[in-house]
Design an enzyme around this catalytic site. Structure first.
Site, PDB file in Angstrom:
ATOM      1  NE  ARG A  53       6.777  -2.854   6.217  1.00  0.00           N
ATOM      2  CZ  ARG A  53       5.470  -2.639   6.227  1.00  0.00           C
ATOM      3  NH1 ARG A  53       4.824  -2.482   5.092  1.00  0.00           N
ATOM      4  NH2 ARG A  53       4.825  -2.614   7.353  1.00  0.00           N
ATOM      5  NE  ARG A  77       1.073  -5.013  11.259  1.00  0.00           N
ATOM      6  CZ  ARG A  77       2.081  -4.627  10.490  1.00  0.00           C
ATOM      7  NH1 ARG A  77       3.275  -5.161  10.659  1.00  0.00           N
ATOM      8  NH2 ARG A  77       1.910  -3.726   9.561  1.00  0.00           N
ATOM      9  CE  LYS A  79      -2.442  -0.780   3.751  1.00  0.00           C
ATOM     10  NZ  LYS A  79      -2.043  -2.134   4.183  1.00  0.00           N
ATOM     11  NE  ARG A  94       5.731  -0.638  10.403  1.00  0.00           N
ATOM     12  CZ  ARG A  94       4.587  -0.515   9.754  1.00  0.00           C
ATOM     13  NH1 ARG A  94       4.526   0.240   8.682  1.00  0.00           N
ATOM     14  NH2 ARG A  94       3.525  -1.150  10.162  1.00  0.00           N
ATOM     15  NE  ARG A 122      -4.742  -1.563   8.934  1.00  0.00           N
ATOM     16  CZ  ARG A 122      -3.658  -0.917   8.503  1.00  0.00           C
ATOM     17  NH1 ARG A 122      -3.709   0.366   8.260  1.00  0.00           N
ATOM     18  NH2 ARG A 122      -2.543  -1.570   8.327  1.00  0.00           N
TER      19      ARG A 122
HETATM   20  P1  AMP Z   1       0.376   0.401   8.709  1.00  0.00           P
HETATM   21  O1  AMP Z   1       1.604   1.218   8.637  1.00  0.00           O
HETATM   22  O2  AMP Z   1      -0.721   0.905   7.805  1.00  0.00           O
HETATM   23  O3  AMP Z   1       0.633  -1.074   8.517  1.00  0.00           O
HETATM   24  O4  AMP Z   1      -0.207   0.562  10.208  1.00  0.00           O
HETATM   25  C1  AMP Z   1       0.566   0.187  11.320  1.00  0.00           C
HETATM   26  C2  AMP Z   1      -0.327  -0.054  12.524  1.00  0.00           C
HETATM   27  O5  AMP Z   1      -1.056   1.135  12.813  1.00  0.00           O
HETATM   28  C3  AMP Z   1      -1.384  -1.124  12.341  1.00  0.00           C
HETATM   29  O6  AMP Z   1      -0.898  -2.423  12.580  1.00  0.00           O
HETATM   30  C4  AMP Z   1      -2.406  -0.698  13.402  1.00  0.00           C
HETATM   31  O7  AMP Z   1      -1.965  -1.041  14.700  1.00  0.00           O
HETATM   32  C5  AMP Z   1      -2.368   0.809  13.269  1.00  0.00           C
HETATM   33  N1  AMP Z   1      -3.332   1.303  12.261  1.00  0.00           N
HETATM   34  C6  AMP Z   1      -3.059   1.822  11.018  1.00  0.00           C
HETATM   35  N2  AMP Z   1      -4.181   2.178  10.383  1.00  0.00           N
HETATM   36  C7  AMP Z   1      -5.190   1.882  11.214  1.00  0.00           C
HETATM   37  C8  AMP Z   1      -6.607   1.990  11.124  1.00  0.00           C
HETATM   38  N3  AMP Z   1      -7.222   2.472  10.028  1.00  0.00           N
HETATM   39  N4  AMP Z   1      -7.344   1.596  12.201  1.00  0.00           N
HETATM   40  C9  AMP Z   1      -6.770   1.115  13.311  1.00  0.00           C
HETATM   41  N5  AMP Z   1      -5.447   0.954  13.462  1.00  0.00           N
HETATM   42  C10 AMP Z   1      -4.653   1.335  12.425  1.00  0.00           C
END
Ligand code: AMP
Length: 212
Positions: free
Chosen positions: A116, A160, A8, A149, A82
């Site tokens: 990553r 996740r 993404k 991360r 999400r």
């Molecule tokens: P990402 O970088 O998009 O993979 O997001 C990293 C983490 O942020 C995820 O594993 C969630 O813990 C949190 N997160 C990101 N976007 C959302 C969302 N729309 N709703 C809830 N938690 C989120």
């Protein structure tokens, strides 16, 4: 849309390079709050580190507040919504024209996430296997250090992906039933991207084309 590690971030960066859209990544917004070490940041960090979604009301509030700040600009959301509840909150405030879904097998994702590396201030993402930085460990643009991360460990990745299946997959159905979902399947971002680009060239009005 797409599971964690489906590309993404990379696809979003390419979209905003080729098209005139402002990019808003929910993960980056959260990590920014975590880095600011506020009380809210601490709560967010514990959710993120455990591979859990942050509460819908907190997430929606942060995103809607940023969207309001963008005025009349058109935008690309990355990582939000999400959950169906987040999608409904977004729908109450804005109409979503197009939803791009990156459909990448979980097996591929598990391999990918553990290799990553991210440049935190910009959100630029590298992969040591297929998209390495020019200088190992350093961001191409700023030369600043890259970090891995905390939530990219194998156990957290499994958690996740589980939460993606139970909470986020229903959002795909939500948008499918509204007729705005477009799915792109594959195992490599470089092969998926030309199809996304071609689709957006057809779909977006000309004012959004030709940012590069
Ligand atoms: P990402 O970088 O998009 O993979 O997001 C990293 C983490 O942020 C995820 O594993 C969630 O813990 C949190 N997160 C990101 N976007 C959302 C969302 N729309 N709703 C809830 N938690 C989120």
């Amino acid at each position: 849309m797409g599971p964690p590690g489906s590309g993404k971030g990379t696809v979003s960066a390419r979209i905003t390079k080729s098209f005139v859209l402002k990019h808003l990544s929910s993960g980056d917004i959260l990590r920014c709050n975590v880095n600011a070490q506020t009380e809210l940041g601490l709560l967010l960090k514990s959710c993120i580190d455990q591979g859990q979604l942050v509460p819908d009301d907190v997430m929606s509030r942060l995103i809607l507040s940023d969207l309001r700040g963008m005025g009349q600009s058109s935008w690309l959301l990355d990582g939000f919504p999400r959950t169906v509840s987040q999608a409904e909150t977004l729908d109450d405030a804005y109409s979503v024209d197009t939803v791009i879904n990156l459909n990448v097998p979980f097996q591929t994702i598990k391999q990918r996430l553990t290799s990553r590396w991210t440049h935190l201030p910009s959100g630029r993402v590298y992969n040591i296997d297929f998209n390495p930085p020019k200088v190992p460990g350093l961001d191409d643009v700023t030369g600043e250090p890259l970090v891995q991360r905390d939530d990219d460990t194998p156990e957290t990745v499994t958690r996740r992906l589980k939460s993606y299946e139970t909470l986020t997959e229903p959002v795909l159905e939500y948008y499918r039933s509204k007729g705005v979902l477009e799915t792109f399947s594959g195992t490599e971002t470089n092969k998926i991207w030309p199809h996304v680009e071609e689709f957006l060239n057809r779909k977006l009005p000309s004012v959004h084309r030709g940012a590069a």
